[in-house]
Structures are given as C-alpha cells and as structure tokens.
Design an enzyme around this catalytic site. Structure first.
Site, mmCIF file in Angstrom:
data_model
loop_
_atom_site.group_PDB
_atom_site.id
_atom_site.type_symbol
_atom_site.label_atom_id
_atom_site.label_comp_id
_atom_site.label_asym_id
_atom_site.label_seq_id
_atom_site.Cartn_x
_atom_site.Cartn_y
_atom_site.Cartn_z
ATOM 1 N N GLU A 160 0.797 -1.236 0.000
ATOM 2 C CA GLU A 160 0.000 0.000 0.000
ATOM 3 C C GLU A 160 0.833 1.291 0.000
ATOM 4 O OE1 GLU A 160 -2.738 -0.463 3.284
ATOM 5 O OE2 GLU A 160 -3.502 -2.352 2.526
ATOM 6 N N ASN A 202 1.974 -5.181 -3.182
ATOM 7 C CA ASN A 202 0.578 -5.511 -2.848
ATOM 8 C C ASN A 202 -0.212 -4.241 -2.541
ATOM 9 O OD1 ASN A 202 -1.356 -7.668 -2.133
ATOM 10 N ND2 ASN A 202 -1.145 -6.938 -0.010
ATOM 11 N N HIS A 238 -10.537 -5.768 -1.900
ATOM 12 C CA HIS A 238 -11.529 -5.546 -0.838
ATOM 13 C C HIS A 238 -12.706 -4.824 -1.483
ATOM 14 C CE1 HIS A 238 -8.975 -6.958 2.364
ATOM 15 N NE2 HIS A 238 -7.995 -6.182 1.954
ATOM 16 N N GLU A 268 -6.362 -10.527 -1.101
ATOM 17 C CA GLU A 268 -7.123 -10.255 0.134
ATOM 18 C C GLU A 268 -8.619 -10.150 -0.154
ATOM 19 O OE1 GLU A 268 -5.492 -6.973 2.406
ATOM 20 O OE2 GLU A 268 -3.425 -7.544 1.951
ATOM 21 N N ASP A 270 -12.392 -9.941 -0.264
ATOM 22 C CA ASP A 270 -13.640 -10.022 0.516
ATOM 23 C C ASP A 270 -14.620 -9.025 -0.090
ATOM 24 O OD1 ASP A 270 -12.660 -7.590 1.578
ATOM 25 O OD2 ASP A 270 -12.313 -8.412 3.577
HETATM 26 O O1 9MR Z 1 -7.006 -8.032 8.795
HETATM 27 C C1 9MR Z 1 -6.148 -7.091 9.400
HETATM 28 C C2 9MR Z 1 -6.796 -6.548 10.680
HETATM 29 O O2 9MR Z 1 -6.961 -7.572 11.626
HETATM 30 C C3 9MR Z 1 -5.938 -5.423 11.242
HETATM 31 O O3 9MR Z 1 -6.591 -4.864 12.361
HETATM 32 C C4 9MR Z 1 -5.718 -4.386 10.153
HETATM 33 C C5 9MR Z 1 -4.863 -3.225 10.646
HETATM 34 O O4 9MR Z 1 -4.902 -2.205 9.715
HETATM 35 O O5 9MR Z 1 -5.073 -4.991 9.044
HETATM 36 C C6 9MR Z 1 -5.888 -5.959 8.434
HETATM 37 O O6 9MR Z 1 -5.279 -6.454 7.267
HETATM 38 C C7 9MR Z 1 -5.023 -5.510 6.229
HETATM 39 C C8 9MR Z 1 -3.845 -6.034 5.446
HETATM 40 O O7 9MR Z 1 -2.767 -6.271 6.281
HETATM 41 C C9 9MR Z 1 -3.441 -5.062 4.346
HETATM 42 N N1 9MR Z 1 -4.560 -4.726 3.502
HETATM 43 C C10 9MR Z 1 -5.777 -4.308 4.191
HETATM 44 C C11 9MR Z 1 -6.177 -5.354 5.234
HETATM 45 C C12 9MR Z 1 -7.505 -4.984 5.868
HETATM 46 O O8 9MR Z 1 -7.384 -3.809 6.584
#
Ligand code: 9MR
Length: 351
Positions: A160, A202, A238, A268, A270
């Site tokens: 990101e 990513n 997402h 990722e 969803d």
């Molecule tokens: O699923 C992850 C969640 O449990 C955490 O609280 C969050 C913190 O920002 O990160 C989530 O995973 C992220 C991933 O690492 C990167 N892309 C976005 C995902 C969803 O926020």
C-alpha cells in the site's frame, strides 16, 4: 446380444479388486482449493488471524488443505509483532500460522515486510535520519527473511505505498528515505529470502485500470528496466457488494501487470455488505466474488486467490466500516453462503 454379454460379464467384473462396491460419485463441493487447482490456479487460500487459533472448528476449516491450499497470516508477521523493540525479534505470532500451514501441506504467502500501518512505537515515535531508517529497514527484512527463509511462496515486500491518485503515500518511509525506499525494500528482500521466494508489491484499489494501478504498473516497468527484483503484483480486492469491479475490469487490471512480465494474485478478497443483509444482497455478493475469482482463473499468470479470512466473525470490516459486514464466504455459524457455492460451481465448470 450386447447387453447379454455385458450382463454375463458382470459377476466377473465385480469380482475384480476395487469393483466390489459402487464407485462414489465425485463430490460436488470437494473444497475450493481442489476445484481451483483443477481450474488451473496454483492455490485457493485464506488469511488466518491469531485471535481465533483456539476455535477448533475454525482451525479445522482453515487448515483443511482441500478447502484452502494456501495461507496468509492476517497480522502475525507485521512489524509491530515481529520486531516489537529495536532489534528484538519475536516470531511467535507468525509461526502460529505458518507452522501448522506447513504441517497441513498448505502454501504460504507472507505478509508483509514494509507497510505504513501496524508499526511499533519505537519506530514511529522518533525522527530517524535517512541512513538510520534504511539500516532499520534492512535489519528488519534481513532477520525476518532469514527466519522464514524458504517457508514463503511469496512475500508482500511493500504494501500500500500509493494513494488512489497515483502519487506516493506520505509516511515515515517516503518522508524519511524518499521514493527509493520501495526499491531498497525489494533489494533487501531479494538479498535475504530464498531465491525461490516471489517478491510482490501488494495494494488495494488496483483491481481496475485507474490512476493507482497505472502508477503501480509504471513502478513495475521501471523496476524491470533497471533490474530491480520484483516478481508479482498482489491485487487485494476488498470489494463492496453491488459496486465491485466487473470481470472485464479486473481482467484488464491483471493484464496491466502481467504484460510487464510479472505474475499476479488476488491477495485479500472479501466483499462487504451494507447491513442488514438480504437474499438479494447475498446473490449479488456471490456474483462479485465469482467475477474476481474467474478473472484470475482466466488471466495469464494470475497464480491464485486468497480470501481475507473466510469467517465473518474475524473479518476486519465491521470495525473499519461500521454498519457493513458479512464480507466472508462463511457466516457466523460456519454455514456456506451463496458466494461459496457460486465460486465453487464456477471453478468446477473448468473441469
Ligand atoms: O485483517 C487485518 C486486521 O486484523 C488489522 O486490524 C488491520 C490493521 O490495519 O489490518 C488488516 O489487514 C489488512 C492487510 O494487512 C493489508 N490490507 C488491508 C487489510 C484490511 O485492513
């Protein structure tokens, strides 16, 4: 005559080994990974979070290789857990996901060396010089890469880095090191991971052709030209029920990257819904999920799809988007949703 011969041979045939019992019909839903592999993908995977490791039913599905042939730790390998104090490394949370995956014969995507989020306080609460921060970055990647040396099919090296308008995100990395922090991270990752490890960039919102995906493609092109190591681009995916990118849009975005000679993956996936949910929304969600998976199956060099967890109660969505949820393939009772069946049916159609 034909049927007479066939009938008279029956007792002989049924006496042969393996012919005693009627052959079971192939399972219609043998598991997403089984179907995905038949459709030509390397894997169908899921993220797993440490907070549910004591839920036996969750774990039995998460580490069922027929369902998920690949696993990504949702949180366990992030900087704040791996290096909570400077140069003090703790692999417990990452290992809790990676080790059972190895035991279960599941591939691992490792996530993530460098992000602006979930950084430890010691790192964010100080002003570093460029030289210091580059040293910190190399030391972090060196240690974590050596620990998981050959255990990751892929690493999300940088996560990101871009804004939606295609400019680089202002964060500790860009602001302290400058834009070369991205290539430094990839060079360090190449230096310390096994040569077999695929190194990925990513990001989210790069699943259509837009300013951000075009900027990421430009980065890949520049890396290729200058021989900076990069092997893949992860499209997080997402999505929101009813406004997810179409099959054609996702296919076009995948091509942006694969035509530059890197592989891609949906990393990722969803699809979140404005609550309350309804049968109509679930049907739309099923279509949105299926379009994304199908675009990967049909795309050249899209290697696999990972869902960002498969079970609603552990989804990141409700906390981040109040009023939205039900983003995963299985509901709170572990019941498969229409999206699960539609993705399976689509994958099964390639058989
Ligand atoms: O699923 C992850 C969640 O449990 C955490 O609280 C969050 C913190 O920002 O990160 C989530 O995973 C992220 C991933 O690492 C990167 N892309 C976005 C995902 C969803 O926020």
């Amino acid at each position: 005559m034909k049927s007479f011969v066939a009938l008279s041979l029956l007792p002989l045939i049924s006496a042969l080994p393996g012919h005693g019992k009627p052959k079971p019909a192939p399972l219609k839903y043998p598991g997403l990974d089984v179907l995905a592999k038949k459709a030509g993908l390397l894997y169908f995977g899921t993220a797993i979070d440490n907070v549910v490791l004591d839920n036996k039913q969750y774990i039995s599905i998460a580490h069922n290789r027929s369902e998920f042939g690949q696993v990504t730790p949702s949180n366990g390998q992030k900087w704040m857990y791996i290096e909570p104090q400077r140069n003090v490394f703790n692999y417990t949370m990452g290992d809790e996901i990676v080790k059972p995956a190895i035991k279960a014969g599941q591939m691992r995507r490792c996530h993530t060396f460098l992000w602006h989020n979930q950084l430890p306080e010691w790192l964010t609460s100080q002003n570093w010089t460029k030289t210091e921060l580059v040293g910190i970055l190399e030391n972090h990647i060196k240690n974590e890469a050596r620990h998981y040396y050959d255990e990751c099919y892929a690493w999300d090296v940088v996560n990101e880095a871009y804004n939606d308008d295609g400019t680089l995100r202002s964060d500790i990395w860009l602001d302290t090191i400058g834009k070369e922090y991205i290539e430094l991270a990839f060079k360090f990752a190449r230096k310390y991971t096994s040569p077999r490890t695929r190194l990925y960039y990513n990001d989210y919102n790069i699943e259509t052709v837009n300013n951000k995906s075009t900027a990421v493609a430009a980065l890949v092109k520049d890396f290729k030209k200058r021989h900076i190591p990069i092997d893949g681009v992860g499209l997080q995916a997402h999505f929101v029920t009813g406004s997810a990118p179409s099959y054609d849009q996702i296919s076009a975005a995948l091509k942006l990257f694969t035509k530059l000679g890197v592989e891609t993956a949906i990393t990722e996936l969803d699809v979140r819904t404005q609550l309350p949910d309804s049968a109509e929304k679930m049907a739309q969600q099923a279509t949105d999920y299926t379009n994304a998976v199908k675009a990967c199956v049909d795309g050249d060099d899209c290697v696999g799809v990972t869902v960002w967890d498969f079970w609603d109660p552990v989804s990141w969505v409700p906390e981040t988007f109040p009023g939205q949820g039900n983003a995963d393939l299985l509901d709170a009772n572990f019941t498969r949703k229409p999206a699960y069946y539609k993705v399976s049916d689509m994958l099964g159609s390639y058989d």
